[in-house]
Design a protein around this motif. Structure first.
Motif, PDB file in Angstrom:
ATOM      1  N   TRP A  72       0.821  -1.208   0.000  1.00  8.14           N
ATOM      2  CA  TRP A  72       0.000   0.000   0.000  1.00  8.14           C
ATOM      3  C   TRP A  72       0.857   1.262   0.000  1.00  8.14           C
ATOM      4  O   TRP A  72       0.514   2.240  -0.638  1.00  8.14           O
ATOM      5  N   ALA A 139      -7.215  -6.808 -10.684  1.00 15.04           N
ATOM      6  CA  ALA A 139      -7.218  -5.769  -9.652  1.00 15.04           C
ATOM      7  C   ALA A 139      -6.281  -4.626 -10.010  1.00 15.04           C
ATOM      8  O   ALA A 139      -6.632  -3.450  -9.844  1.00 15.04           O
ATOM      9  N   VAL A 142      -7.859  -2.545 -12.881  1.00 12.86           N
ATOM     10  CA  VAL A 142      -8.933  -1.683 -12.388  1.00 12.86           C
ATOM     11  C   VAL A 142      -8.349  -0.531 -11.570  1.00 12.86           C
ATOM     12  O   VAL A 142      -8.776   0.631 -11.704  1.00 12.86           O
ATOM     13  N   ALA A 143      -7.352  -0.806 -10.744  1.00 16.40           N
ATOM     14  CA  ALA A 143      -6.731   0.238  -9.921  1.00 16.40           C
ATOM     15  C   ALA A 143      -6.070   1.303 -10.799  1.00 16.40           C
ATOM     16  O   ALA A 143      -6.199   2.507 -10.522  1.00 16.40           O
ATOM     17  N   ALA A 146      -8.823   3.418 -12.416  1.00 10.96           N
ATOM     18  CA  ALA A 146      -9.445   4.306 -11.429  1.00 10.96           C
ATOM     19  C   ALA A 146      -8.511   5.459 -11.080  1.00 10.96           C
ATOM     20  O   ALA A 146      -8.936   6.626 -11.040  1.00 10.96           O
ATOM     21  N   LEU A 172      -8.635   5.711  -2.636  1.00 10.47           N
ATOM     22  CA  LEU A 172      -9.472   4.868  -3.473  1.00 10.47           C
ATOM     23  C   LEU A 172      -8.709   3.629  -3.928  1.00 10.47           C
ATOM     24  O   LEU A 172      -9.212   2.505  -3.800  1.00 10.47           O
ATOM     25  N   VAL A 173      -7.500   3.816  -4.426  1.00 12.17           N
ATOM     26  CA  VAL A 173      -6.715   2.687  -4.940  1.00 12.17           C
ATOM     27  C   VAL A 173      -6.333   1.745  -3.805  1.00 12.17           C
ATOM     28  O   VAL A 173      -6.456   0.524  -3.932  1.00 12.17           O
ATOM     29  N   GLY A 175      -7.832   1.319  -0.913  1.00 16.90           N
ATOM     30  CA  GLY A 175      -9.036   0.637  -0.429  1.00 16.90           C
ATOM     31  C   GLY A 175      -9.477  -0.471  -1.376  1.00 16.90           C
ATOM     32  O   GLY A 175      -9.803  -1.574  -0.939  1.00 16.90           O
ATOM     33  N   TYR A 176      -9.474  -0.162  -2.657  1.00 15.96           N
ATOM     34  CA  TYR A 176      -9.892  -1.168  -3.632  1.00 15.96           C
ATOM     35  C   TYR A 176      -8.926  -2.359  -3.625  1.00 15.96           C
ATOM     36  O   TYR A 176      -9.359  -3.510  -3.558  1.00 15.96           O
ATOM     37  N   LEU A 177      -7.638  -2.081  -3.708  1.00 17.58           N
ATOM     38  CA  LEU A 177      -6.659  -3.186  -3.742  1.00 17.58           C
ATOM     39  C   LEU A 177      -6.679  -3.992  -2.451  1.00 17.58           C
ATOM     40  O   LEU A 177      -6.529  -5.210  -2.468  1.00 17.58           O
ATOM     41  N   SER A 179      -9.246  -4.631  -0.646  1.00 19.23           N
ATOM     42  CA  SER A 179     -10.395  -5.540  -0.692  1.00 19.23           C
ATOM     43  C   SER A 179     -10.156  -6.699  -1.673  1.00 19.23           C
ATOM     44  O   SER A 179     -10.723  -7.771  -1.504  1.00 19.23           O
ATOM     45  N   GLN A 180      -9.309  -6.508  -2.654  1.00 19.47           N
ATOM     46  CA  GLN A 180      -9.057  -7.535  -3.658  1.00 19.47           C
ATOM     47  C   GLN A 180      -7.890  -8.455  -3.318  1.00 19.47           C
ATOM     48  O   GLN A 180      -7.857  -9.593  -3.748  1.00 19.47           O
TER      49      GLN A 180
END
Length: 182
Positions: A72, A139, A142-143, A146, A172-173, A175-177, A179-180
Protein backbone atom coordinates in the motif's frame (compact mmCIF):
# COMPACT_ATOMS: atom_id res chain seq x y z
CA UNK A 1 13.81 16.02 -31.31
CA UNK A 2 11.92 14.34 -28.48
CA UNK A 3 12.74 17.22 -26.14
CA UNK A 4 11.53 19.70 -28.76
CA UNK A 5 8.32 17.69 -29.16
CA UNK A 6 7.79 17.68 -25.38
CA UNK A 7 8.26 21.45 -25.12
CA UNK A 8 5.86 22.09 -27.99
CA UNK A 9 3.24 19.79 -26.51
CA UNK A 10 3.22 21.94 -23.38
CA UNK A 11 3.04 25.14 -25.40
CA UNK A 12 0.60 24.35 -28.22
CA UNK A 13 -0.86 20.86 -27.62
CA UNK A 14 -0.92 17.78 -29.81
CA UNK A 15 -3.41 19.04 -32.39
CA UNK A 16 -1.24 22.05 -33.33
CA UNK A 17 1.98 20.01 -33.26
CA UNK A 18 3.65 19.50 -36.65
CA UNK A 19 6.87 17.89 -37.78
CA UNK A 20 7.92 21.28 -39.18
CA UNK A 21 7.52 22.91 -35.77
CA UNK A 22 9.44 20.07 -34.12
CA UNK A 23 12.29 20.44 -36.63
CA UNK A 24 12.42 24.21 -36.11
CA UNK A 25 12.44 23.87 -32.29
CA UNK A 26 15.09 21.13 -32.42
CA UNK A 27 17.22 23.17 -34.80
CA UNK A 28 17.37 20.42 -37.42
CA UNK A 29 16.30 20.12 -41.03
CA UNK A 30 12.86 18.60 -41.62
CA UNK A 31 14.60 15.76 -43.49
CA UNK A 32 16.37 14.84 -40.26
CA UNK A 33 13.02 14.46 -38.53
CA UNK A 34 11.73 12.23 -41.33
CA UNK A 35 14.92 10.18 -41.23
CA UNK A 36 13.83 8.90 -37.80
CA UNK A 37 10.08 9.48 -37.68
CA UNK A 38 7.48 9.21 -40.46
CA UNK A 39 5.04 11.62 -38.78
CA UNK A 40 4.16 13.44 -35.58
CA UNK A 41 2.36 10.37 -34.22
CA UNK A 42 5.61 8.38 -34.39
CA UNK A 43 7.43 11.15 -32.52
CA UNK A 44 4.69 11.22 -29.87
CA UNK A 45 4.95 7.43 -29.63
CA UNK A 46 8.72 7.61 -29.08
CA UNK A 47 8.24 10.31 -26.44
CA UNK A 48 5.57 8.19 -24.74
CA UNK A 49 7.90 5.18 -24.69
CA UNK A 50 10.64 7.34 -23.18
CA UNK A 51 8.24 8.65 -20.53
CA UNK A 52 7.12 5.12 -19.69
CA UNK A 53 10.72 4.00 -19.23
CA UNK A 54 11.46 7.05 -17.05
CA UNK A 55 8.37 6.36 -14.94
CA UNK A 56 9.12 2.66 -14.45
CA UNK A 57 12.78 3.43 -13.75
CA UNK A 58 11.92 6.09 -11.15
CA UNK A 59 9.43 3.78 -9.43
CA UNK A 60 11.93 0.91 -9.53
CA UNK A 61 14.64 3.16 -8.07
CA UNK A 62 12.33 4.14 -5.23
CA UNK A 63 11.61 0.47 -4.56
CA UNK A 64 15.36 -0.16 -4.30
CA UNK A 65 16.24 2.85 -2.14
CA UNK A 66 13.19 3.21 0.11
CA UNK A 67 11.67 0.88 2.66
CA UNK A 68 7.91 0.35 2.49
CA UNK A 69 5.73 -1.03 5.24
CA UNK A 70 3.80 -2.93 2.57
CA UNK A 71 2.44 -2.81 -0.94
CA UNK A 72 0.00 0.00 0.00
CA UNK A 73 2.91 2.36 0.70
CA UNK A 74 4.42 1.37 -2.64
CA UNK A 75 1.12 2.25 -4.33
CA UNK A 76 1.38 5.74 -2.82
CA UNK A 77 4.93 6.02 -4.17
CA UNK A 78 3.75 5.00 -7.64
CA UNK A 79 1.03 7.66 -7.58
CA UNK A 80 3.54 10.22 -6.25
CA UNK A 81 5.88 9.50 -9.18
CA UNK A 82 3.05 9.85 -11.68
CA UNK A 83 1.99 13.18 -10.14
CA UNK A 84 5.64 14.33 -10.12
CA UNK A 85 5.91 13.59 -13.83
CA UNK A 86 2.66 15.43 -14.56
CA UNK A 87 4.05 18.47 -12.75
CA UNK A 88 7.66 18.44 -13.91
CA UNK A 89 8.34 16.39 -17.06
CA UNK A 90 7.93 18.47 -20.22
CA UNK A 91 5.15 17.20 -22.46
CA UNK A 92 3.94 14.57 -20.00
CA UNK A 93 0.85 16.45 -18.85
CA UNK A 94 -0.23 16.86 -22.48
CA UNK A 95 0.66 13.35 -23.65
CA UNK A 96 0.61 11.24 -20.46
CA UNK A 97 1.13 7.65 -21.61
CA UNK A 98 -0.23 8.36 -25.06
CA UNK A 99 -3.98 8.23 -24.45
CA UNK A 100 -4.31 11.71 -25.94
CA UNK A 101 -2.99 10.43 -29.27
CA UNK A 102 -4.19 6.83 -29.38
CA UNK A 103 -5.23 4.39 -26.65
CA UNK A 104 -3.01 1.81 -28.39
CA UNK A 105 0.04 4.06 -28.79
CA UNK A 106 2.33 1.93 -26.60
CA UNK A 107 1.22 -1.43 -27.99
CA UNK A 108 -1.13 -2.19 -30.90
CA UNK A 109 -2.52 -5.25 -29.07
CA UNK A 110 -3.17 -3.64 -25.66
CA UNK A 111 -4.44 -0.26 -24.55
CA UNK A 112 -1.95 2.09 -22.91
CA UNK A 113 -3.27 1.60 -19.37
CA UNK A 114 -3.01 -2.17 -19.81
CA UNK A 115 0.68 -1.73 -20.68
CA UNK A 116 1.16 0.46 -17.58
CA UNK A 117 -0.75 -2.07 -15.46
CA UNK A 118 1.47 -4.89 -16.66
CA UNK A 119 4.64 -3.00 -15.83
CA UNK A 120 3.39 -1.97 -12.38
CA UNK A 121 2.10 -5.47 -11.68
CA UNK A 122 5.56 -6.82 -12.44
CA UNK A 123 7.15 -4.36 -10.02
CA UNK A 124 4.66 -5.23 -7.28
CA UNK A 125 5.17 -8.98 -7.81
CA UNK A 126 8.95 -8.72 -7.68
CA UNK A 127 9.03 -6.42 -4.67
CA UNK A 128 6.25 -7.71 -2.44
CA UNK A 129 5.89 -11.38 -3.28
CA UNK A 130 2.19 -11.14 -4.03
CA UNK A 131 0.69 -14.30 -5.44
CA UNK A 132 0.51 -14.11 -9.22
CA UNK A 133 -3.06 -14.69 -10.39
CA UNK A 134 -5.76 -13.56 -12.77
CA UNK A 135 -7.36 -11.80 -9.80
CA UNK A 136 -4.21 -9.76 -9.15
CA UNK A 137 -3.98 -8.89 -12.84
CA UNK A 138 -7.60 -7.71 -12.92
CA UNK A 139 -7.22 -5.77 -9.65
CA UNK A 140 -4.16 -3.88 -10.91
CA UNK A 141 -5.89 -3.07 -14.21
CA UNK A 142 -8.93 -1.68 -12.39
CA UNK A 143 -6.73 0.24 -9.92
CA UNK A 144 -4.73 1.86 -12.74
CA UNK A 145 -7.92 2.84 -14.60
CA UNK A 146 -9.44 4.31 -11.43
CA UNK A 147 -6.28 6.19 -10.48
CA UNK A 148 -5.94 7.54 -14.02
CA UNK A 149 -9.50 8.89 -14.01
CA UNK A 150 -9.24 10.51 -10.57
CA UNK A 151 -5.80 12.01 -11.28
CA UNK A 152 -7.11 13.51 -14.52
CA UNK A 153 -9.80 15.16 -12.39
CA UNK A 154 -7.15 16.49 -9.98
CA UNK A 155 -5.26 18.13 -12.85
CA UNK A 156 -8.41 19.52 -14.47
CA UNK A 157 -9.25 21.24 -11.19
CA UNK A 158 -5.76 22.60 -10.60
CA UNK A 159 -2.85 22.77 -13.07
CA UNK A 160 -0.55 21.49 -10.33
CA UNK A 161 -2.93 18.73 -9.31
CA UNK A 162 -5.50 19.33 -6.58
CA UNK A 163 -3.76 17.84 -3.52
CA UNK A 164 -7.03 16.76 -1.90
CA UNK A 165 -8.12 14.90 -5.05
CA UNK A 166 -4.67 13.27 -5.34
CA UNK A 167 -5.06 12.11 -1.72
CA UNK A 168 -8.50 10.72 -2.58
CA UNK A 169 -6.99 8.81 -5.53
CA UNK A 170 -4.54 7.16 -3.14
CA UNK A 171 -7.30 6.23 -0.69
CA UNK A 172 -9.47 4.87 -3.47
CA UNK A 173 -6.72 2.69 -4.94
CA UNK A 174 -5.50 1.45 -1.55
CA UNK A 175 -9.04 0.64 -0.43
CA UNK A 176 -9.89 -1.17 -3.63
CA UNK A 177 -6.66 -3.19 -3.74
CA UNK A 178 -6.99 -4.04 -0.04
CA UNK A 179 -10.40 -5.54 -0.69
CA UNK A 180 -9.06 -7.53 -3.66
CA UNK A 181 -5.71 -8.71 -2.28
CA UNK A 182 -6.77 -9.90 1.18
Amino acid sequence: MLDACAQLLDEIGYDALTTTRIAERAGVAIGSVYQFFPDKRAIAQALTQRNLEVFVSRVGQRFITEEYAGWWAAVDAIIDEYVHMLRHVPGFRSLRFGDVVDVHLLDPAADNNAVISGRLRGLLLSEFGLADSDELDRAVVVAVEAADAVLKLAFRRDPEGDAEIVAEAKKLVRGYLSSQLS
